[in-house]
Motif scaffolding. Structure first.
Motif, mmCIF file in Angstrom:
data_model
loop_
_atom_site.group_PDB
_atom_site.id
_atom_site.type_symbol
_atom_site.label_atom_id
_atom_site.label_comp_id
_atom_site.label_asym_id
_atom_site.label_seq_id
_atom_site.Cartn_x
_atom_site.Cartn_y
_atom_site.Cartn_z
ATOM 1 N N LEU A 1 85.829 -0.766 -15.018
ATOM 2 C CA LEU A 1 86.487 0.287 -14.248
ATOM 3 C C LEU A 1 85.927 1.660 -14.635
ATOM 4 O O LEU A 1 85.653 2.506 -13.774
ATOM 5 N N ALA A 2 85.734 1.869 -15.940
ATOM 6 C CA ALA A 2 85.214 3.164 -16.401
ATOM 7 C C ALA A 2 83.800 3.391 -15.883
ATOM 8 O O ALA A 2 83.462 4.481 -15.395
ATOM 9 N N MET A 3 82.976 2.347 -15.968
ATOM 10 C CA MET A 3 81.589 2.523 -15.546
ATOM 11 C C MET A 3 81.506 2.719 -14.038
ATOM 12 O O MET A 3 80.679 3.506 -13.550
ATOM 13 N N ALA A 4 82.351 2.029 -13.294
ATOM 14 C CA ALA A 4 82.329 2.186 -11.838
ATOM 15 C C ALA A 4 82.751 3.601 -11.455
ATOM 16 O O ALA A 4 82.143 4.234 -10.581
ATOM 17 N N ALA A 5 83.789 4.100 -12.129
ATOM 18 C CA ALA A 5 84.266 5.446 -11.805
ATOM 19 C C ALA A 5 83.226 6.489 -12.195
ATOM 20 O O ALA A 5 82.980 7.451 -11.447
ATOM 21 N N ALA A 6 82.588 6.286 -13.350
ATOM 22 C CA ALA A 6 81.581 7.249 -13.783
ATOM 23 C C ALA A 6 80.356 7.212 -12.881
ATOM 24 O O ALA A 6 79.720 8.240 -12.632
ATOM 25 N N GLY A 7 80.026 6.038 -12.356
ATOM 26 C CA GLY A 7 78.854 5.910 -11.505
ATOM 27 C C GLY A 7 79.159 6.136 -10.041
ATOM 28 O O GLY A 7 78.333 5.869 -9.185
ATOM 29 N N ASN A 8 80.362 6.596 -9.746
ATOM 30 C CA ASN A 8 80.814 6.857 -8.384
ATOM 31 C C ASN A 8 80.716 5.627 -7.486
ATOM 32 O O ASN A 8 80.324 5.710 -6.327
ATOM 33 N N ARG A 9 81.044 4.482 -8.035
ATOM 34 C CA ARG A 9 81.136 3.266 -7.228
ATOM 35 C C ARG A 9 82.540 2.696 -7.377
ATOM 36 O O ARG A 9 82.743 1.498 -7.324
ATOM 37 N N ALA A 10 83.482 3.554 -7.612
ATOM 38 C CA ALA A 10 84.836 3.108 -7.936
ATOM 39 C C ALA A 10 85.513 2.489 -6.725
ATOM 40 O O ALA A 10 85.264 2.891 -5.589
ATOM 41 N N PRO A 11 86.381 1.494 -6.972
ATOM 42 C CA PRO A 11 87.189 0.954 -5.878
ATOM 43 C C PRO A 11 88.206 1.993 -5.415
ATOM 44 O O PRO A 11 88.410 3.011 -6.068
ATOM 45 N N ASP A 12 88.857 1.738 -4.284
ATOM 46 C CA ASP A 12 89.801 2.706 -3.748
ATOM 47 C C ASP A 12 91.138 2.654 -4.484
ATOM 48 O O ASP A 12 91.888 3.623 -4.509
ATOM 49 N N LEU A 13 91.433 1.482 -5.062
ATOM 50 C CA LEU A 13 92.708 1.310 -5.758
ATOM 51 C C LEU A 13 92.476 0.388 -6.958
ATOM 52 O O LEU A 13 91.678 -0.538 -6.875
ATOM 53 N N GLY A 14 93.172 0.678 -8.054
ATOM 54 C CA GLY A 14 93.011 -0.162 -9.231
ATOM 55 C C GLY A 14 94.340 -0.369 -9.932
ATOM 56 O O GLY A 14 95.344 0.266 -9.601
ATOM 57 N N VAL A 15 94.336 -1.258 -10.921
ATOM 58 C CA VAL A 15 95.528 -1.498 -11.735
ATOM 59 C C VAL A 15 95.157 -1.232 -13.188
ATOM 60 O O VAL A 15 94.047 -1.528 -13.607
ATOM 61 N N MET A 16 96.069 -0.637 -13.930
ATOM 62 C CA MET A 16 95.843 -0.429 -15.363
ATOM 63 C C MET A 16 97.138 -0.662 -16.115
ATOM 64 O O MET A 16 98.206 -0.656 -15.522
ATOM 65 N N HIS A 17 97.011 -0.809 -17.434
ATOM 66 C CA HIS A 17 98.209 -0.750 -18.272
ATOM 67 C C HIS A 17 98.542 0.718 -18.473
ATOM 68 O O HIS A 17 97.659 1.535 -18.732
ATOM 69 N N MET A 18 99.807 1.017 -18.359
ATOM 70 C CA MET A 18 100.272 2.394 -18.470
ATOM 71 C C MET A 18 99.759 3.085 -19.737
ATOM 72 O O MET A 18 99.339 4.235 -19.700
ATOM 73 N N GLY A 19 99.836 2.384 -20.874
ATOM 74 C CA GLY A 19 99.456 2.996 -22.145
ATOM 75 C C GLY A 19 97.995 3.413 -22.203
ATOM 76 O O GLY A 19 97.617 4.250 -23.012
ATOM 77 N N HIS B 1 88.398 7.368 -9.998
ATOM 78 C CA HIS B 1 87.804 8.601 -9.475
ATOM 79 C C HIS B 1 86.680 8.333 -8.468
ATOM 80 O O HIS B 1 85.749 7.583 -8.742
ATOM 81 N N GLN B 2 86.813 8.974 -7.307
ATOM 82 C CA GLN B 2 85.744 8.957 -6.312
ATOM 83 C C GLN B 2 85.420 10.400 -5.963
ATOM 84 O O GLN B 2 86.330 11.212 -5.769
ATOM 85 N N ALA B 3 84.132 10.696 -5.850
ATOM 86 C CA ALA B 3 83.725 12.081 -5.582
ATOM 87 C C ALA B 3 84.346 12.573 -4.268
ATOM 88 O O ALA B 3 84.855 13.682 -4.181
ATOM 89 N N GLY B 4 84.337 11.729 -3.259
ATOM 90 C CA GLY B 4 84.837 12.205 -1.964
ATOM 91 C C GLY B 4 86.142 11.540 -1.578
ATOM 92 O O GLY B 4 86.324 11.116 -0.439
ATOM 93 N N ARG B 5 87.079 11.411 -2.556
ATOM 94 C CA ARG B 5 88.331 10.717 -2.243
ATOM 95 C C ARG B 5 89.115 11.458 -1.164
ATOM 96 O O ARG B 5 89.224 12.688 -1.210
ATOM 97 N N GLY B 6 89.637 10.724 -0.218
ATOM 98 C CA GLY B 6 90.419 11.343 0.849
ATOM 99 C C GLY B 6 90.319 10.500 2.107
ATOM 100 O O GLY B 6 89.765 9.402 2.084
#
Lengths: 449, 316
Positions: free
Chosen positions: A89-107, A323-328
C-alpha cells in the motif's frame, strides 16, 4: 494437412509473437477493459486484507453493493494481511498507483504519513451517503482524525475476548442465573475461577489458552491489563515517557502466573483445545465463526476486569483513501459511496465476530439477537488501545519490539520487573526515533485529534 | 641474389603470414564472441538487472535514510553502518545464524556421507533408498517446515507421541533452534547425499581390488581410499552448506509462525533485515545490514577458498 510452407522456425516465431501479444492483451484487461465491459461509468479499485471468513463476508457485501449500484464497478483485490499489505500500500501510494479505496488497521494510520500516503475523507460526501460523526463511538472516531482531518473511517472494532465453555463452567458452578460466566473483579477471584474450572474439566487439556508464545497476543493482553490499571504510555505532547514499570510488573506477573500455576500448556494450540473441551481460551473475536461452526455451547465476554476497571485491547479495521495525485471526481465519490455502504450495512460483517463501528447497527433487533456478539458488545465502551504514535498499530514497530519481551516474561526466561524496565527503555528509544516515512518524531508527528 | 631475394620475401612473408593468422584468429574470436554473446546475452541481461543493479542500488541506499516509499531519502554517510554495529539485536540475529550453521554443517556432511555409503553398498532396492533420501529435497521449504511444525507441536505432535516425551520443541528457546536444525537436516540432506553418491560411484573399482589383494580390511579401504578420494566433494559440500546455512530464513520463519521464535531465539540475520526493511520501513538501514551480511558471506567464502588452496599446495 496443415500448411506445408510453414517452417519450424516460422512456427516458433509466430507462437512467440502470439504469446507476447497475449500477455499485453491480458495486461490491458487488468487495467480498464473490464470496467468498460461491465458497462459501468465509474470504476472503484479497492484493496483489502480480508481472508477466510472475513473475506467471504466482504465479498458478499461487495456483491450486494454491485447489485444496488450498477453504475459503479468495484474491482476488489485481497492481499495478504500484515506487513506485506502495508508495504504494498505504501509503495503504491508513493508511486502514484494507489487504489481508490483501501483498508487499514486504525493504529497504523498515524504512521502511514497522513497527507502524503493517505488522503483525507470528505466528511460532507460521507454524510451525503449516510455516515456522520454522531453515528460513532466518539473515542473511535477520534482515532481516525489527524490534524483535524478524518483519515480513517472505522468499519469495526475487534477485541480479544474471554471465551468460555458453558458445559464445563456449569459443572464447576461458575455460571450465573443468566447462563453467563459469573463476574470477576480481582486477580484472586480470577485464579479461583480457573481452579474450579480445572477441577471440572477433561484431563490432559489446559485450562486456558493464552497464546503464551505469540508476540502479538501477549502484547495485546499486556495492553489490555496495563490499561485496566490506568497505566499511561506518554504525555499528551508525546515528549515524555509516562510508562509505569510497577504497573507493568503487576501485569507481567499476572500473565506469568497462568503458566507457573499450571493452567496453561505453553505452545498448545488454543482454539483446538477449546473445541476439545478446555474451559477457557483468550482469543480474538474473529474466532466466533469457528466456535459457532463447531457447535459448542459457549459464551464470550471481554477480558475479565481483574484489576478493577474493565478494558479490552481493541483494534479497528478502517477504510482509507490511499494518496492519489489527482484524487477527485466520480471515482473518488464512488469510493466514498462504497465505504459508506459497507459501514452502514455491517450486520453481515458482525456475523464474523467483529463489533460494527456504526452504532445504529448495534441497536437493530437483528444485531441484538446475535450470540455471543451481544455479550461482548460492551467492549466498545472500554477500549484499550496502543498510544496514538507513528510506531503503534497492528503488527507495527511497537508490537514487534515489545511483543517478544512480554513473551519472555510470560514464558519465564526473564523476570517481570526486569522486563518492565526493558519495555520502558524500548519506549524511550522509540519515542525519540524518527518515522522513516516522513522523518518526524512522535512529538512532531501531528497526531492531535 | 635469388637466395637473398627469396630470403627477403621469406622474411617479409613470415610476419605477414603471422599477421594474417592473427587477424583470422581475431575475426574468429570476434565471431565466436558474437555468436556466444547472443547465447549469453539473456542471462547476462537478467544477471545485471536482478543481481548487479540491485546490489549497486543497495550499496547506494545503505548510505541514505530511505524509507519504503522510495522518495525523500537523504544522504546520511556511514550512520547506518555505525548504528548497525552497535545494534545488539543485529548481533543476536547474526549469532543465531552462525549457531545454526555450526550445528547444521557438520551434521549434514556426516549424514550425507553415511547415507550415500548406505545407498551405494546396499544391494536390494537400491532405487528405493536413493528415492527416500533425496525426495525431501524436492519439497518446497514451506511444505517441509509446515510438516515439521506439526510433528514438533507439543501435545499433539508425532515426535513427542512416538518417543513418549513432553518436550516444548517450538516454544522453548532451548529446543526451538534444534527443531529447525532437525527439519533442515531431513529436508536438505538429499542434495549433499547426491553429490557424495555420484562421487562414490566415480571411484575406480580396481583401487579397492588392489587394496584387497594387499590385505587391506574394510576400515583401511575406507580410510585410505574412500575418504581421500572424496576429499574434494567433502570440501564442496561443506562450502555449499556453510553458505546456505548462513542464509537461514524460510524454514525458521514458517516453523515459528512468522515470529522471532521463543524469546527471540531463532531470529536469523536475514529475518531481522527483512523486519527492519518491511516492518519498520527503514530501507536504508536494512540495506546497510544486507551489505554487512554480503561482506561476511564473501569473507567466509574467500577464507574457505584460501584454506583449501594452501592445504592442497601443502599436500603436493
Amino acid at each position: 494437412m496443415g500448411r506445408p510452407d510453414l517452417s519450424r522456425r516460422q512456427l516458433l516465431a509466430a507462437a512467440g509473437g502470439l504469446s507476447v501479444a497475449a500477455s499485453f492483451g491480458f495486461a490491458a484487461l487488468g487495467t480498464g477493459a473490464d470496467a468498460l465491459a461491465s458497462g459501468a461509468d465509474t470504476r472503484v479499485r479497492y484493496w483489502n486484507l480480508f481472508s477466510g471468513g472475513d473475506g467471504a463476508n466482504m465479498i458478499t457485501m461487495l456483491d450486494a453493493f454491485r447489485k444496488a449500484h450498477p453504475d459503479i464497478d468495484v474491482k476488489d483485490s485481497t492481499l495478504q494481511w500484515g506487513n506485506p499489505f502495508y508495504t504494498k500500500l505504501a509503495m503504491a501510494a508513493a508511486g502514484n498507483r494507489a487504489p481508490d479505496l483501501g483498508v487499514m488497521h486504525m493504529g497504523r494510520v498515524t504512521g502511514f504519513s497522513p497527507g502524503r500516503l493517505l488522503d483525507p475523507w470528505d466528511v460532507d460526501l460521507l454524510a451525503k451517503y449516510g455516515v456522520r460523526e454522531q453515528d460513532y463511538n466518539p473515542a473511535l472516531w477520534k482515532r481516525g482524525v489527524i490534524d483535524g482531518k478524518l483519515y480513517a473511517l472505522p468499519l469495526d472494532i475487534h477485541v480479544q475476548l474471554c471465551f468460555y465453555r458453558k458445559d464445563v463452567l456449569g459443572k464447576a458452578g461458575l455460571l450465573g442465573d443468566d447462563g453467563r460466566m459469573i463476574p470477576v473483579t480481582s486477580t484472586d477471584e480470577w485464579f479461583d475461577v480457573l481452579k474450579k474450572a480445572k477441577a471440572a474439566q477433561k484431563k490432559g487439556l489446559q485450562t486456558i489458552g493464552l497464546w503464551t508464545n505469540d508476540q502479538n497476543f501477549q502484547w495485546w493482553f499486556f495492553v489490555a491489563f496495563y490499561t485496566q490499571l490506568g497505566g499511561k504510555w506518554f504525555n499528551d505532547a508525546n515528549t515524555e515517557v509516562l510508562f509505569d514499570p510497577d504497573k507493568a510488573t503487576q501485569v507481567l506477573e499476572f500473565l506469568r502466573r497462568h503458566v507457573t500455576d499450571g493452567y496453561v500448556i505453553p505452545g498448545a494450540p488454543t482454539g483446538e483445545q477449546f473445541i476439545n473441551g478446555a474451559p477457557f481460551t483468550w482469543e480474538g473475536n474473529w474466532s466466533v465463526p469457528v466456535f459457532s461452526g463447531a457447535k459448542l455451547d459457549y459464551g464470550a465476554t471481554p477480558l475479565p476486569p481483574v484489576f478493577g476497571r474493565p478494558a479490552t485491547h481493541a483494534e479497528s479495521h478502517a477504510f482509507v483513501l490511499p494518496h492519489q495525485a489527482g484524487r477527485g471526481g466520480a471515482t473518488n465519490e464512488g469510493a466514498h459511496e462504497l465505504a459508506a455502504y459497507v459501514v452502514t450495512h455491517a450486520l453481515q460483517w458482525a456475523a464474523g465476530g467483529h463489533i460494527p463501528a456504526y452504532t445504529p447497527t448495534l441497536s437493530t433487533a437483528a444485531y441484538k439477537k446475535l450470540t455471543p456478539q451481544n455479550e461482548y458488545v460492551s467492549a466498545m465502551d472500554h477500549q484499550a488501545t496502543e498510544p496514538k504514535v507513528w510506531f503503534a498499530g497492528s503488527t507495527g514497530v511497537l508490537a514487534q519490539d515489545l511483543g517478544p519481551v512480554v513473551v519472555s516474561s510470560t514464558m519465564g526466561s526473564a523476570k517481570p520487573d526486569k522486563v518492565a524496565q526493558t519495555m520502558k527503555s524500548h519506549l524511550t528509544k522509540l519515542l525519540a526515533s524518527k518515522n522513516p516515512m516522513d522523518g518526524r518524531t512522535a512529538a512532531q508527528g501531528g497526531a492531535v485529534a | 641474389m635469388t637466395t637473398s631475394a627469396h630470403m627477403t620475401t621469406g622474411a617479409v612473408a613470415a610476419p605477414a603470414r603471422a599477421r594474417t593468422a592473427a587477424a583470422t584468429a581475431t575475426v574468429r574470436r570476434k565471431q565466436g564472441f558474437q555468436h556466444g554473446g547472443w547465447f549469453v546475452a539473456p542471462f547476462l541481461a537478467l544477471f545485471v538487472l536482478f543481481v548487479i543493479w540491485p546490489l549497486l542500488r543497495g550499496v547506494y541506499l545503505s548510505f541514505t535514510d530511505a524509507n519504503i516509499s522510495g522518495d525523500g531519502a537523504s544522504f546520511v554517510g556511514l550512520d547506518n553502518y555505525r548504528e548497525a554495529l552497535g545494534d545488539s539485536a543485529m548481533w543476536d540475529a547474526l549469532g543465531h545464524s552462525a549457531y545454526f550453521t555450526l550445528l547444521v554443517v557438520p551434521c549434514i556432511t556426516v549424514l550425507a556421507f553415511l547415507l550415500a555409503m548406505l545407498a551405494h553398498h546396499i544391494e536390494r532396492g537400491k532405487w528405493l533408498w536413493r528415492l527416500c533420501f533425496f525426495v525431501p529435497f524436492l519439497l518446497p521449504s514451506t511444505v517441509a517446515a509446515n510438516m515439521f511444525q506439526w510433528l514438533f507441536t507439543q501435545g499433539i505432535g508425532l515426535v513427542n507421541e512416538t518417543f513418549g516425551l513432553d518436550t516444548p520443541w517450538l516454544t522453548d528457546k532451548s529446543y526451538a533452534m534444534l527443531a529447525i536444525v532437525i527439519e533442515t537436516l531431513w529436508w536438505t540432506v538429499g542434495f549433499s547425499f547426491l553429490l557424495y553418491l555420484a562421487a562414490l560411484q566415480g571411484i575406480p573399482d580396481h583401487l579397492y581390488e588392489a587394496a584387497k589383494l594387499d590385505g587391506a580390511n574394510a576400515w583401511h579401504r575406507m580410510v585410505h581410499i574412500t575418504l581421500p578420494m572424496l576429499r574434494h566433494i567433502t570440501g564442496l559440500v561443506i562450502a555449499l552448506q556453510i553458505l546456505a546455512s548462513l542464509q537461514l530464513f524460510d524454514q525458521a520463519v514458517v516453523m515459528m509462525d512468522f515470529g522471532p521464535g521463543p524469546e527471540v531465539s531463532t531470529r536469523s540475520f536475514v529475518q531481522y533485515t527483512l523486519e527492519q526493511g518491511f516492518t519498520s520501513y527503514r530501507v536504508g538501514y536494512a540495506s546497510a545490514m544486507s551489505i554487512i551480511f554480503f561482506v561476511i558471506i564473501a569473507v567466509v567464502a574467500l577464507a574457505r577458498m584460501w584454506l583449501l588452496r594452501t592445504r592442497e599446495e601443502g599436500g603436493r
